[in-house]
Design an enzyme around this catalytic site. Structure first.
Site, mmCIF file in Angstrom:
data_model
loop_
_atom_site.group_PDB
_atom_site.id
_atom_site.type_symbol
_atom_site.label_atom_id
_atom_site.label_comp_id
_atom_site.label_asym_id
_atom_site.label_seq_id
_atom_site.Cartn_x
_atom_site.Cartn_y
_atom_site.Cartn_z
ATOM 1 N N GLU A 1 41.679 39.122 51.203
ATOM 2 C CA GLU A 1 42.784 39.909 51.737
ATOM 3 C C GLU A 1 42.908 39.777 53.260
ATOM 4 O O GLU A 1 44.024 39.676 53.797
ATOM 5 C CB GLU A 1 42.602 41.383 51.357
ATOM 6 C CG GLU A 1 42.742 41.662 49.871
ATOM 7 C CD GLU A 1 41.463 41.418 49.088
ATOM 8 O OE1 GLU A 1 41.500 41.524 47.848
ATOM 9 O OE2 GLU A 1 40.423 41.115 49.719
ATOM 10 N N ARG B 1 40.920 46.433 52.964
ATOM 11 C CA ARG B 1 39.974 45.422 53.425
ATOM 12 C C ARG B 1 40.520 44.610 54.598
ATOM 13 O O ARG B 1 39.783 43.892 55.246
ATOM 14 C CB ARG B 1 39.637 44.481 52.269
ATOM 15 C CG ARG B 1 38.969 45.191 51.108
ATOM 16 C CD ARG B 1 38.651 44.241 49.967
ATOM 17 N NE ARG B 1 37.504 44.761 49.253
ATOM 18 C CZ ARG B 1 36.560 44.008 48.675
ATOM 19 N NH1 ARG B 1 36.650 42.691 48.749
ATOM 20 N NH2 ARG B 1 35.549 44.559 48.054
ATOM 21 N N LYS C 1 36.052 32.481 30.205
ATOM 22 C CA LYS C 1 36.698 33.787 30.170
ATOM 23 C C LYS C 1 37.408 33.957 28.835
ATOM 24 O O LYS C 1 38.142 33.079 28.393
ATOM 25 C CB LYS C 1 37.691 33.919 31.326
ATOM 26 C CG LYS C 1 38.198 35.336 31.546
ATOM 27 C CD LYS C 1 38.913 35.487 32.871
ATOM 28 C CE LYS C 1 39.318 36.926 33.110
ATOM 29 N NZ LYS C 1 39.929 37.126 34.444
#
Length: 645
Positions: A377, A405, A289
């Site tokens: 979640e 969610r 990243k």
């Protein structure tokens, strides 16, 4: 707009068909220019930097090998896809990224046919791409390839595993690319993350793989035309040495890798080798990243979305003002630590957002009592419910749009059992440049019908602290607090916390002509609006409701008896929220005021600065001022009837 230095090849690529005209030896140069172009633009136009830098080679390889947009690329976690946007007709518009009326920060099919599926949240790529793959088979489109690119921590999401499970049970030719960078926004956590590390770092395996490959090449028993066999043989060696069956092959999904995700030449060769294989398959690539920009490589979390920065020095440009208000998330984080110091039963839970919601303060102060559960979640809510069932007091912090969610878990696992936990909804309301996928505007409407929930929103930082204290101290069931992204209203926000009586609002200002009822920090726009009409002879009452549920009925009776003109203001959808609750109360109790509801209309609001979004929805101070004037004039000329506008 800053132009990319020595930009030769990239300026000739308007669409992937231009890329595919290049010889393979030009691809590394394309990657270098594309990476620099992203750095150049994002240094002046803030966006998600690190993730897209890490997928440059993958993006180039995918569009070089596959016939997009006929072939579908489904990006998972859309902030990996900036390079994709630049190569698919949006290079010249890239400087408008995330700006009002500019291009979106996430893939959006309404923006481009190359954006195969919406990609604001995480973990949906495998399910969506599998649906596309099956649809292609049903329509006899045997030559259409469908690729799911899942990364930046999204594989930890439950939906990803549901997709994997179903992909193994139904005929399809789906290609899943696992972009493994060991990161979400923060460092990836959990068993899957460690598993991916284990299958890429076995020294015995890597040495044997190299020795065997070199030996077979010398014996001329393998060549590049048999690369599939090499990859599969590598997997067999891995299983032999680690005495583990590959997780993905356990799903009956053919696994290839891991391979270097920054070797664009090798990536294109592997993709060409496996793209026409029948059945579901997964290519595991390892990437970095922030690749190619050292500050982003060294501090991936900080450079996930760094804001403005100096591309030459790597210095972030952060303007600090004296006595500047604190971010709401930081007020939450510091207050949680204060409460945790008082009661060892208090724990903190977040799904992969410890920095974003400032749970990091709790993690530093009480590392054993703070939990990052990854992009999960639903699990975060039910895990919190389990903690609450055993006597702990969880503060479960989830971005409002992501809480969608976990709606079933809130109902089934929390509210039904009336468990004592505090649900903190960060980024509630309109959130600005991230746009429609991230606006937290539905929570008031979808939570209000659920029994046992207390739903609150603070006018300012002081009341955020007071509500956190109230949820901890005064209530024995589920307590919801919603607050917005960004800074509050005051620099001096530390107060001695006290209970805000549940179900009771505050009269902030008395008046005679019209009453305004607001919920949450959007009430500060109302305060500004009232100041704007002060000199025009208008007498405006303002009530801060604080609680949507239970709503303050004594206050509403007072308003219903005195006023025939009411405005409600909320930073959420007007269908089902505060305005709806007020209308229901007035109708049920025989009051007939004229009511104007101000909030988010029945449409998805585009990306852009929050002030522009407020104007678009009529929620800014000037729009509220205009509505006050219209309501007072209209009210004086119209008899009392219940009218909703």
């Amino acid at each position: 707009m800053t132009e990319c230095k020595d930009e030769h090849i990239l300026s000739s690529i308007d669409y992937p068909e231009d890329l595919r005209k290049l010889s393979p030896d030009k691809l590394e140069e394309v990657c270098a220019e594309l990476r620099q172009y992203i750095i150049d633009i994002l240094s002046e136009t803030p966006g998600h930097l690190g993730a897209s830098l890490g997928t440059v080679e993958l993006t180039v390889a995918l569009h070089y090998v596959f016939n997009t947009p006929y072939d579908r690329i489904v990006w998972d976690v859309g902030h990996q896809a900036y390079g994709h946007k630049i190569l698919t007709g949006r290079r010249e518009a890239f400087h408008t990224l995330r700006k009002f009326k500019g291009i979106s920060g996430f893939p959006n099919p309404q923006e481009s046919p190359y954006d195969a599926f919406i990609a604001g949240h995480a973990s949906n790529s495998i399910s969506a791409a599998m649906g596309m793959s099956v649809a292609s088979a049903l329509k006899n489109e045997a030559n259409r390839h469908v690729i799911a690119v899942i990364g930046d921590g999204a594989m930890t999401g439950g939906l990803a595993f549901e997709g994997l499970n179903n992909a193994s049970a139904n005929p399809n030719n789906l290609l899943i690319i696992l972009n493994d960078n060991d990161m979400a926004i923060d460092r990836a956590v959990g068993g899957l993350s460690q598993y991916l590390v284990d299958i890429t770092t076995s020294q015995a395996y890597n040495k044997m793989r190299y020795d065997v490959y070199r030996g077979l090449r010398k014996m001329k028993l393998i060549n590049n035309d048999r690369r599939e066999n090499i990859l599969r043989f590598n997997n067999s060696l891995k299983a032999l040495l680690t005495q583990q069956h590959n997780l993905f092959e356990g799903f009956s999904i053919r696994y290839f890798g891991p391979i270097d995700g920054h070797d664009v030449g090798y990536l294109t060769k592997v993709l060409n080798d496996i793209k026409d294989m029948q059945g579901p398959k997964l290519l595991h690539i390892k990437t970095k990243k922030g690749k190619g920009f050292r500050p982003a490589e060294e501090s991936a979390t900080e450079w996930h979305a760094p804001g403005l920065f100096n591309k030459e020095t790597g210095e972030r440009i952060i303007v600090h003002k004296l006595n500047e208000p604190q971010l709401y998330q930081d007020v939450f984080g510091h207050t949680l630590v204060e409460l945790a110091e008082q009661d060892e039963r208090i724990v903190g839970i977040t799904p992969a957002m410890p920095t974003g919601c400032s749970m990091t303060y709790m993690m530093k102060a009480f590392p054993k009592r703070a939990f990052d559960v990854g992009i999960a979640e639903g699990h975060a809510v039910t895990f919190s419910a389990g903690l609450a069932k055993e006597g702990m007091i969880p503060f479960c912090n989830i971005y409002s749009s992501f809480m969608q969610r976990a709606y079933d878990m809130v109902i089934h696992d929390v509210a039904l059992q009336n468990l004592h936990m505090v649900i903190c909804l960060d980024r509630a309301g309109l959130v600005g440049e991230d746009g429609a996928t991230h606006h937290g505007v539905f929570d008031l409407a979808y939570l209000r019908p659920v029994p046992n929930l207390i739903i609150s929103s603070p006018l300012n930082e002081l009341d955020l602290r007071n509500l956190m204290y109230t949820g901890y101290k005064e209530n024995n069931g589920p307590f919801v607090i919603r607050y917005p992204r960004g800074k509050g209203e005051m620099a001096d926000w530390r107060n001695e916390m006290h209970v805000l009586p549940i179900g009771k609002g505050k009269k902030l200002r008395d008046g005679d002509d019209i009453a305004i009822l607001s919920l949450g920090p959007i009430g500060n726009e109302v305060i500004k609006a009232i100041k704007m009409v002060e000199g025009e002879g208008l007498s405006v009452a303002h009530y801060d409701m604080i609680y949507l549920k239970p709503i303050d009925e004594d206050l509403l009776h007072e308003v219903g008896k005195k006023f025939d003109r009411i405005i409600t203001v909320e930073n959420g959808v007007i269908k089902g929220g505060l305005g709806s609750a007020v209308l229901e109360f007035m109708a049920d109790n025989g009051y007939t005021p004229r009511v104007k509801r101000i909030g988010v209309p029945d449409e998805f609001i585009e990306h852009g600065p929050i002030p522009e979004q407020y104007k678009l929805c009529g929620m800014d101070a000037q729009s509220i001022t205009d509505e006050i004037k219209k309501m007072v004039i209209r009210g004086k000329a119209t008899p009392h009837t219940l009218i909703t506008i």
